[in-house]
Scaffold this motif. Structure first.
Motif, PDB file in Angstrom:
ATOM      1  N   GLU A 124       0.825  -1.201   0.000  1.00 44.36           N
ATOM      2  CA  GLU A 124       0.000   0.000   0.000  1.00 44.36           C
ATOM      3  C   GLU A 124       0.866   1.262   0.000  1.00 44.36           C
ATOM      4  OE1 GLU A 124      -4.182   0.988   2.052  1.00 44.36           O
ATOM      5  OE2 GLU A 124      -2.522   0.992   3.485  1.00 44.36           O
ATOM      6  N   ILE A 125       0.517   2.202  -0.870  1.00 46.46           N
ATOM      7  CA  ILE A 125       1.184   3.493  -0.926  1.00 46.46           C
ATOM      8  C   ILE A 125       0.124   4.586  -0.861  1.00 46.46           C
ATOM      9  CG2 ILE A 125       3.090   2.598  -2.308  1.00 46.46           C
ATOM     10  CD1 ILE A 125       1.787   4.011  -4.739  1.00 46.46           C
ATOM     11  N   CYS A 126       0.553   5.815  -0.708  1.00 42.72           N
ATOM     12  CA  CYS A 126      -0.388   6.940  -0.680  1.00 42.72           C
ATOM     13  C   CYS A 126       0.236   8.126  -1.403  1.00 42.72           C
ATOM     14  CB  CYS A 126      -0.726   7.323   0.759  1.00 42.72           C
ATOM     15  SG  CYS A 126      -2.034   8.573   0.894  1.00 42.72           S
ATOM     16  N   LEU A 127      -0.488   8.647  -2.388  1.00 41.77           N
ATOM     17  CA  LEU A 127      -0.016   9.786  -3.172  1.00 41.77           C
ATOM     18  C   LEU A 127      -0.736  11.058  -2.740  1.00 41.77           C
ATOM     19  CD1 LEU A 127       0.030   8.159  -6.720  1.00 41.77           C
ATOM     20  CD2 LEU A 127       1.993   8.589  -5.237  1.00 41.77           C
ATOM     21  N   GLN A 128       0.012  12.134  -2.614  1.00 44.75           N
ATOM     22  CA  GLN A 128      -0.560  13.422  -2.243  1.00 44.75           C
ATOM     23  C   GLN A 128      -1.045  14.198  -3.462  1.00 44.75           C
ATOM     24  OE1 GLN A 128      -0.959  14.098   0.962  1.00 44.75           O
ATOM     25  NE2 GLN A 128       0.117  12.211   1.528  1.00 44.75           N
ATOM     26  N   GLU A 129      -0.779  13.655  -4.655  1.00 44.98           N
ATOM     27  CA  GLU A 129      -1.114  14.344  -5.894  1.00 44.98           C
ATOM     28  C   GLU A 129      -1.273  13.328  -7.019  1.00 44.98           C
ATOM     29  OE1 GLU A 129       2.979  15.910  -7.531  1.00 44.98           O
ATOM     30  OE2 GLU A 129       3.045  15.869  -5.329  1.00 44.98           O
ATOM     31  N   ASP A 130      -1.940  13.710  -8.078  1.00 44.34           N
ATOM     32  CA  ASP A 130      -1.993  12.860  -9.272  1.00 44.34           C
ATOM     33  C   ASP A 130      -0.594  12.787  -9.864  1.00 44.34           C
ATOM     34  OD1 ASP A 130      -4.689  12.747  -8.859  1.00 44.34           O
ATOM     35  OD2 ASP A 130      -5.224  14.083 -10.513  1.00 44.34           O
ATOM     36  N   ASP A 168       1.704  11.446 -13.268  1.00 45.53           N
ATOM     37  CA  ASP A 168       1.801  10.909 -14.629  1.00 45.53           C
ATOM     38  C   ASP A 168       3.253  11.080 -15.071  1.00 45.53           C
ATOM     39  OD1 ASP A 168       1.559  10.042 -17.188  1.00 45.53           O
ATOM     40  OD2 ASP A 168       0.004  11.472 -17.789  1.00 45.53           O
ATOM     41  N   ASP A 169       4.066  10.063 -14.806  1.00 47.31           N
ATOM     42  CA  ASP A 169       5.500  10.117 -15.074  1.00 47.31           C
ATOM     43  C   ASP A 169       5.790   9.250 -16.289  1.00 47.31           C
ATOM     44  OD1 ASP A 169       8.278   9.920 -15.121  1.00 47.31           O
ATOM     45  OD2 ASP A 169       8.446   9.977 -12.940  1.00 47.31           O
ATOM     46  N   SER A 170       6.033   9.882 -17.432  1.00 47.30           N
ATOM     47  CA  SER A 170       6.256   9.140 -18.665  1.00 47.30           C
ATOM     48  C   SER A 170       7.562   8.360 -18.642  1.00 47.30           C
ATOM     49  CB  SER A 170       6.251  10.100 -19.859  1.00 47.30           C
ATOM     50  OG  SER A 170       7.279  11.070 -19.718  1.00 47.30           O
ATOM     51  N   GLY A 185       7.509  12.991 -12.407  1.00 51.75           N
ATOM     52  CA  GLY A 185       6.062  13.136 -12.454  1.00 51.75           C
ATOM     53  C   GLY A 185       5.480  13.773 -11.216  1.00 51.75           C
ATOM     54  N   PHE A 186       6.318  14.022 -10.198  1.00 56.05           N
ATOM     55  CA  PHE A 186       5.866  14.652  -8.964  1.00 56.05           C
ATOM     56  C   PHE A 186       6.190  16.150  -8.999  1.00 56.05           C
ATOM     57  CE2 PHE A 186       6.232  10.237  -7.882  1.00 56.05           C
ATOM     58  CZ  PHE A 186       5.238  10.005  -6.942  1.00 56.05           C
ATOM     59  N   LYS A 187       5.353  16.940  -8.334  1.00 58.31           N
ATOM     60  CA  LYS A 187       5.580  18.392  -8.293  1.00 58.31           C
ATOM     61  C   LYS A 187       6.932  18.699  -7.672  1.00 58.31           C
ATOM     62  CE  LYS A 187       0.665  19.574  -8.100  1.00 58.31           C
ATOM     63  NZ  LYS A 187      -0.432  20.149  -7.289  1.00 58.31           N
ATOM     64  N   ASP A 188       7.232  17.999  -6.587  1.00 56.64           N
ATOM     65  CA  ASP A 188       8.556  18.118  -5.990  1.00 56.64           C
ATOM     66  C   ASP A 188       9.378  16.956  -6.533  1.00 56.64           C
ATOM     67  OD1 ASP A 188      10.859  18.207  -4.531  1.00 56.64           O
ATOM     68  OD2 ASP A 188       9.898  18.093  -2.564  1.00 56.64           O
ATOM     69  N   ASP A 199      15.412  14.526  -5.180  1.00 56.70           N
ATOM     70  CA  ASP A 199      15.830  13.227  -4.678  1.00 56.70           C
ATOM     71  C   ASP A 199      15.337  13.010  -3.249  1.00 56.70           C
ATOM     72  OD1 ASP A 199      17.071  12.094  -6.844  1.00 56.70           O
ATOM     73  OD2 ASP A 199      19.047  12.882  -6.360  1.00 56.70           O
ATOM     74  N   LEU A 200      15.305  14.073  -2.449  1.00 53.86           N
ATOM     75  CA  LEU A 200      14.852  13.947  -1.075  1.00 53.86           C
ATOM     76  C   LEU A 200      13.423  13.423  -1.023  1.00 53.86           C
ATOM     77  CD1 LEU A 200      15.173  14.376   1.954  1.00 53.86           C
ATOM     78  CD2 LEU A 200      14.491  16.745   1.636  1.00 53.86           C
ATOM     79  N   ASN A 201      12.563  13.964  -1.889  1.00 50.16           N
ATOM     80  CA  ASN A 201      11.168  13.526  -1.925  1.00 50.16           C
ATOM     81  C   ASN A 201      11.080  12.070  -2.384  1.00 50.16           C
ATOM     82  OD1 ASN A 201       8.306  13.949  -1.762  1.00 50.16           O
ATOM     83  ND2 ASN A 201       8.259  14.064  -3.990  1.00 50.16           N
ATOM     84  N   ARG A 202      11.871  11.710  -3.382  1.00 47.28           N
ATOM     85  CA  ARG A 202      11.840  10.340  -3.884  1.00 47.28           C
ATOM     86  C   ARG A 202      12.341   9.361  -2.821  1.00 47.28           C
ATOM     87  NH1 ARG A 202      14.451   8.971  -9.602  1.00 47.28           N
ATOM     88  NH2 ARG A 202      16.156  10.200  -8.730  1.00 47.28           N
TER      89      ARG A 202
END
Length: 475
Positions: free
Chosen positions: A202-208, A210-212, A239-242, A245-248
């Motif tokens: 299970e994961i949780c995304l804070q935003e939509d 779409d990472d090509s 594909g994330f707003k931020d 690397d820290l966010n990833r």
């Protein structure tokens, strides 16, 4: 670089081939934590195979590597905790070739280096991450062709490419002064197999998203990801707003916690079909040291029966910029050595939710030091060290009865003084005692006494991730 847990893997500086399609440069974008997930899940549950008739059959499928006997005595084992070196190989052999065909002929490296510390009785499990671009001293190692490499200062992930599992074992053990009991190596395909075997994570995304480049396309909210989608999640960035690397890395650590929580759940451990699927997947992709036998695995499992997700957490070694090259990192001292000492002595890293204790100035603490360690002159030496730190050492001597372990006994009104002193004593248990004079603290050194005082790290390292963290909670 202020946070000891900021994993800034400078992948782009290590690329050995031109940037191609995303699938062909997977290891550069994969960023380590997927392999940690595989290895951690395996280490936490593999012992349970003794409960099934397939145990021997499964065990026969595990690849094993001869152990350099000198490593077993290089660093003394101080307690019953078990330390397992977990390595994620970027090998392109066999089914892994599709993740970078131009790298098939190259020596594999360790995309992930984790030291998993398991306290006896399931008290705690700490996954300690070593950034792959951490600059370390790699000793002379035996290479695959039998020749010897020269000692060198290089990135820690290069040790695996130089001399495989044993070279990395040697490097990490020398670096940390922590006794390593076993080592486990997994490859790329193990990740997808394990995630699928436990029914997804299970994961949780804070935003939509779409990472090509990674192929990840998901809406905001909770999702259960498997296989290729799970792989895309842990490597996605742009594909994330931020897109930092820290966010990833934070997402990857949360994924690891979520996987550990799933692997330890009753849905996995009490379901023979699910557990067998997980174990079959692991035996196809895992390599261990020859001493990590079936009996050792089952014995480890019995010692971890009390382990729950709330006791599992992930920490990165304290580090800072590497002076000669800002694209690399180095251990931040003295924090790193203090942290390694806590792990070696199986000292729990305290949680800030525990009872707040008022620190008492050393000059106001009256302490008697008693030597039940069996080490001649230990009380006198500790007394001198405490006096140098400003403590009032009333006396040194021997206890009437030797304790089973180091203890700090306190009389009426001296609890805060005792807990303050405990910050210097590795593994000491703080216990009230009616026989200890009011306002006085008795430090009784036990057979586990290491001979050294310690310095406390922060109660919770900045950025620490626990398996029980709310995956949808924003930073």
């Amino acid at each position: 670089m202020n946070s000891p847990l900021y994993l800034d893997y400078v992948d782009e500086t290590q690329r050995t081939e031109p940037r191609g399609p995303e699938g062909e440069s997977l290891s550069r974008n994969w960023k380590v934590l997927g392999w940690t997930s595989v290895a951690l899940a395996g280490a936490l549950v593999v012992g349970s195979i003794s409960a099934y008739g397939y145990a021997r059959y499964l065990d026969s499928g595990i690849s094993r590597v001869p152990v350099d006997k000198g490593l077993l005595t290089q660093v003394p084992k101080l307690n019953e905790a078990v330390n397992i070196l977990l390595l994620g190989s970027d090998s392109r052999k066999d089914g892994n070739a599709k993740y970078g065909r131009s790298l098939v002929g190259q020596e594999p490296r360790a995309d992930t280096t984790i030291l998993l510390h398991l306290s006896p009785g399931g008290r705690q499990a700490i996954g300690i991450s070593f950034p792959r671009d951490l600059m370390v001293d790699v000793p002379a190692c035996t290479k695959g062709d039998g020749s010897k490499s020269l000692p060198q200062t290089t990135m820690i992930n290069s040790a695996f490419g130089t001399g495989g599992m044993m070279c990395t074992w040697n490097t990490v053990q020398r670096l940390t002064n922590i006794h390593i009991d076993h080592a486990v190596v997994v490859d790329f395909n193990g990740f997808k197999g394990v995630v699928n075997a436990v029914g997804g994570v299970e994961i949780c995304l804070q935003e939509d998203v779409d990472d090509s480049k990674s192929g990840l396309k998901l809406k905001r909210g909770k999702h259960t990801v498997k296989g290729e989608q799970a792989l895309a999640y842990v490597r996605a960035r742009y594909g994330f707003k931020d897109g930092s690397d820290l966010n990833r890395v934070k997402r990857q650590q949360q994924f690891l916690g979520s996987l550990a929580k799933k692997a330890l759940s009753r849905d996995v451990l009490s379901n023979p079909a699910t557990l067998n699927a997980l174990l079959r997947s692991l035996t196809k992709t895992v390599t261990v040291d020859e001493n990590f036998t079936l009996n050792k695995m089952t014995d480890l499992a019995s010692k971890l029966k009390g382990l729950t997700p709330s006791k599992v957490k992930f920490i990165t070694v304290p580090y800072t910029a590497y002076a000669p090259d800002p694209n690399r990192v180095a251990l931040r001292q003295p924090d790193a050595d203090e942290f390694f000492s806590q792990i070696a002595n199986d000292t729990e890293i305290e949680d800030p939710t525990k009872k707040k204790v008022t620190n008492v100035p050393a000059a106001q603490i009256q302490v008697r030091v008693l030597n039940g360690s069996g080490i001649g002159g230990a009380a006198a030496r500790v007394g001198e060290a405490l006096t140098a730190k400003g403590y009032q050492v009333l006396s040194v001597g021997n206890p009437r009865k030797n304790p089973p372990s180091t203890q700090i006994l306190y009389g009426e009104g001296a609890e805060d003084a005792a807990t303050t002193l405990a910050t210097l004593i590795p593994g000491a248990k703080v216990v009230p005692s009616a026989k200890t004079t009011a306002g006085v603290v008795d430090l009784v050194l036990g057979p586990d006494w290491t001979g050294k005082l310690k310095t406390s790290l922060p109660k919770k390292l900045d950025g620490e991730v626990k398996a029980t963290d709310n995956i949808c909670k924003t930073a």
